[in-house]
Design a protein around this motif. Structure first.
Motif, short mmCIF file in Angstrom:
data_model
loop_
_atom_site.label_atom_id
_atom_site.label_comp_id
_atom_site.label_asym_id
_atom_site.label_seq_id
_atom_site.Cartn_x
_atom_site.Cartn_y
_atom_site.Cartn_z
N ASN A 36 -61.08 70.93 -6.87
CA ASN A 36 -60.00 69.95 -6.95
C ASN A 36 -60.52 68.84 -7.86
O ASN A 36 -61.22 67.93 -7.40
N HIS A 37 -60.23 68.94 -9.15
CA HIS A 37 -60.76 67.99 -10.12
C HIS A 37 -60.20 66.58 -9.91
O HIS A 37 -60.88 65.60 -10.18
N LYS A 38 -58.98 66.50 -9.43
CA LYS A 38 -58.35 65.20 -9.21
C LYS A 38 -59.12 64.39 -8.17
O LYS A 38 -59.34 63.19 -8.33
N LEU A 39 -59.55 65.06 -7.09
CA LEU A 39 -60.29 64.38 -6.02
C LEU A 39 -61.80 64.56 -6.16
O LEU A 39 -62.55 64.10 -5.31
N THR A 40 -62.24 65.24 -7.20
CA THR A 40 -63.64 65.63 -7.41
C THR A 40 -64.25 66.21 -6.14
O THR A 40 -65.30 65.78 -5.67
N THR A 41 -63.59 67.23 -5.63
CA THR A 41 -64.10 67.93 -4.45
C THR A 41 -64.11 69.43 -4.72
O THR A 41 -63.37 69.94 -5.56
N ILE A 42 -64.94 70.11 -4.00
CA ILE A 42 -64.92 71.56 -3.94
C ILE A 42 -64.46 71.90 -2.54
O ILE A 42 -65.11 71.57 -1.55
N GLU A 43 -63.29 72.52 -2.46
CA GLU A 43 -62.69 72.87 -1.17
C GLU A 43 -63.15 74.27 -0.78
O GLU A 43 -63.05 75.20 -1.58
N ASN A 44 -63.65 74.40 0.42
CA ASN A 44 -64.06 75.68 0.97
C ASN A 44 -63.21 75.94 2.20
O ASN A 44 -63.33 75.23 3.19
N LEU A 45 -62.35 76.93 2.12
CA LEU A 45 -61.51 77.30 3.24
C LEU A 45 -62.03 78.59 3.85
O LEU A 45 -62.16 79.60 3.15
#
Length: 136
Positions: free
Chosen positions: A52-61
Protein backbone atom coordinates in the motif's frame (compact mmCIF):
# COMPACT_ATOMS: atom_id res chain seq x y z
CA UNK A 1 -3.55 -31.33 18.92
CA UNK A 2 -1.17 -30.25 16.18
CA UNK A 3 0.00 -33.09 13.91
CA UNK A 4 1.97 -30.77 11.61
CA UNK A 5 5.72 -30.50 12.14
CA UNK A 6 6.20 -27.65 9.69
CA UNK A 7 4.49 -25.48 7.08
CA UNK A 8 5.37 -24.63 3.51
CA UNK A 9 4.29 -21.75 1.32
CA UNK A 10 3.50 -22.31 -2.34
CA UNK A 11 3.31 -19.15 -4.41
CA UNK A 12 0.30 -19.05 -6.69
CA UNK A 13 0.64 -15.43 -7.82
CA UNK A 14 3.64 -13.12 -7.98
CA UNK A 15 3.39 -9.55 -9.15
CA UNK A 16 5.40 -6.45 -8.26
CA UNK A 17 2.56 -5.25 -6.01
CA UNK A 18 0.87 -8.43 -4.71
CA UNK A 19 1.72 -12.05 -3.93
CA UNK A 20 -0.59 -14.93 -3.02
CA UNK A 21 0.56 -18.11 -1.27
CA UNK A 22 -1.07 -21.36 -0.28
CA UNK A 23 -0.13 -22.33 3.29
CA UNK A 24 0.39 -26.09 3.50
CA UNK A 25 0.79 -28.07 6.72
CA UNK A 26 3.42 -30.83 6.59
CA UNK A 27 3.13 -33.84 8.89
CA UNK A 28 6.72 -35.06 8.51
CA UNK A 29 8.48 -33.18 5.73
CA UNK A 30 11.61 -35.36 5.89
CA UNK A 31 9.80 -38.70 5.59
CA UNK A 32 9.22 -38.91 1.83
CA UNK A 33 8.94 -42.71 1.82
CA UNK A 34 5.89 -42.68 4.05
CA UNK A 35 4.16 -39.59 2.65
CA UNK A 36 5.05 -39.72 -1.06
CA UNK A 37 1.36 -39.82 -1.99
CA UNK A 38 0.60 -36.39 -0.51
CA UNK A 39 -1.25 -37.61 2.58
CA UNK A 40 1.25 -35.78 4.77
CA UNK A 41 0.31 -32.41 3.24
CA UNK A 42 -2.84 -30.44 3.86
CA UNK A 43 -3.91 -26.91 2.96
CA UNK A 44 -4.43 -24.85 6.10
CA UNK A 45 -4.82 -21.34 4.72
CA UNK A 46 -3.69 -18.58 2.39
CA UNK A 47 -1.33 -15.61 2.66
CA UNK A 48 -1.80 -12.43 0.64
CA UNK A 49 0.96 -9.82 0.71
CA UNK A 50 0.50 -6.47 -1.01
CA UNK A 51 2.06 -3.02 -0.95
CA UNK A 52 0.00 0.00 0.00
CA UNK A 53 2.20 2.83 -1.30
CA UNK A 54 -0.24 5.51 -0.17
CA UNK A 55 0.08 4.44 3.50
CA UNK A 56 3.63 3.08 3.06
CA UNK A 57 2.60 -0.26 4.49
CA UNK A 58 2.95 -3.86 3.48
CA UNK A 59 -0.34 -5.59 4.22
CA UNK A 60 -0.22 -9.27 5.09
CA UNK A 61 -3.59 -10.98 5.16
CA UNK A 62 -3.64 -14.50 6.57
CA UNK A 63 -6.78 -16.48 5.76
CA UNK A 64 -7.13 -19.56 7.95
CA UNK A 65 -9.18 -22.62 7.09
CA UNK A 66 -11.03 -24.44 9.85
CA UNK A 67 -8.89 -27.50 10.53
CA UNK A 68 -8.84 -29.91 13.44
CA UNK A 69 -5.27 -31.09 12.73
CA UNK A 70 -3.60 -27.74 13.25
CA UNK A 71 -3.47 -24.98 15.79
CA UNK A 72 -3.93 -21.52 14.39
CA UNK A 73 -1.23 -20.21 16.74
CA UNK A 74 1.41 -22.34 14.99
CA UNK A 75 0.20 -21.35 11.52
CA UNK A 76 0.33 -17.66 12.48
CA UNK A 77 3.82 -17.97 13.95
CA UNK A 78 5.27 -19.72 10.88
CA UNK A 79 3.46 -17.35 8.52
CA UNK A 80 4.70 -14.22 10.35
CA UNK A 81 8.29 -15.45 10.07
CA UNK A 82 7.88 -16.33 6.40
CA UNK A 83 6.25 -13.00 5.50
CA UNK A 84 8.88 -10.95 7.32
CA UNK A 85 11.63 -12.72 5.40
CA UNK A 86 9.90 -12.07 2.08
CA UNK A 87 10.16 -8.28 2.43
CA UNK A 88 12.76 -6.91 0.04
CA UNK A 89 15.48 -4.51 1.11
CA UNK A 90 13.87 -1.54 -0.62
CA UNK A 91 10.69 -2.05 1.45
CA UNK A 92 12.23 -1.87 4.93
CA UNK A 93 10.98 1.69 5.40
CA UNK A 94 7.40 0.39 5.01
CA UNK A 95 5.32 -0.51 8.05
CA UNK A 96 4.43 -4.22 8.06
CA UNK A 97 0.89 -5.06 9.14
CA UNK A 98 -0.79 -8.42 9.69
CA UNK A 99 -4.50 -9.22 9.70
CA UNK A 100 -5.96 -12.62 10.49
CA UNK A 101 -9.18 -13.69 8.80
CA UNK A 102 -11.07 -16.93 8.43
CA UNK A 103 -12.27 -18.51 5.22
CA UNK A 104 -14.14 -21.65 4.34
CA UNK A 105 -13.04 -21.67 0.69
CA UNK A 106 -11.00 -24.79 0.11
CA UNK A 107 -8.67 -24.79 -2.87
CA UNK A 108 -8.54 -28.52 -3.48
CA UNK A 109 -8.35 -28.19 -7.25
CA UNK A 110 -7.08 -24.83 -8.40
CA UNK A 111 -6.46 -24.27 -12.07
CA UNK A 112 -5.86 -21.32 -14.34
CA UNK A 113 -7.04 -18.63 -14.38
CA UNK A 114 -6.13 -18.18 -10.72
CA UNK A 115 -7.43 -14.62 -10.41
CA UNK A 116 -11.05 -15.73 -9.94
CA UNK A 117 -10.01 -18.08 -7.14
CA UNK A 118 -7.91 -15.37 -5.48
CA UNK A 119 -10.78 -12.88 -5.75
CA UNK A 120 -13.11 -15.39 -4.07
CA UNK A 121 -10.70 -15.56 -1.12
CA UNK A 122 -9.80 -11.89 -0.69
CA UNK A 123 -13.14 -10.32 -1.60
CA UNK A 124 -12.87 -6.59 -0.88
CA UNK A 125 -9.86 -6.92 1.45
CA UNK A 126 -7.43 -6.13 -1.38
CA UNK A 127 -7.85 -3.05 -3.61
CA UNK A 128 -9.51 -4.15 -6.85
CA UNK A 129 -6.92 -2.27 -8.92
CA UNK A 130 -4.18 -4.67 -7.78
CA UNK A 131 -5.96 -7.69 -9.26
CA UNK A 132 -7.48 -5.92 -12.27
CA UNK A 133 -4.50 -5.84 -14.63
CA UNK A 134 -2.80 -9.08 -13.65
CA UNK A 135 -2.56 -11.69 -16.37
CA UNK A 136 -1.44 -15.20 -15.51
Amino acid sequence: MNNFKSYSFSRLLADSEIEFFLIVGLVEPDNFNEYWDGTGHQGVGYLVMFKNHKLTTIENLIYLLPNSKSTHADIKRYTYHFAERMISADMYNYDVQFKIKKTSILGNSIGPPYIDFIRSIVGNDVPAALLKDIAI
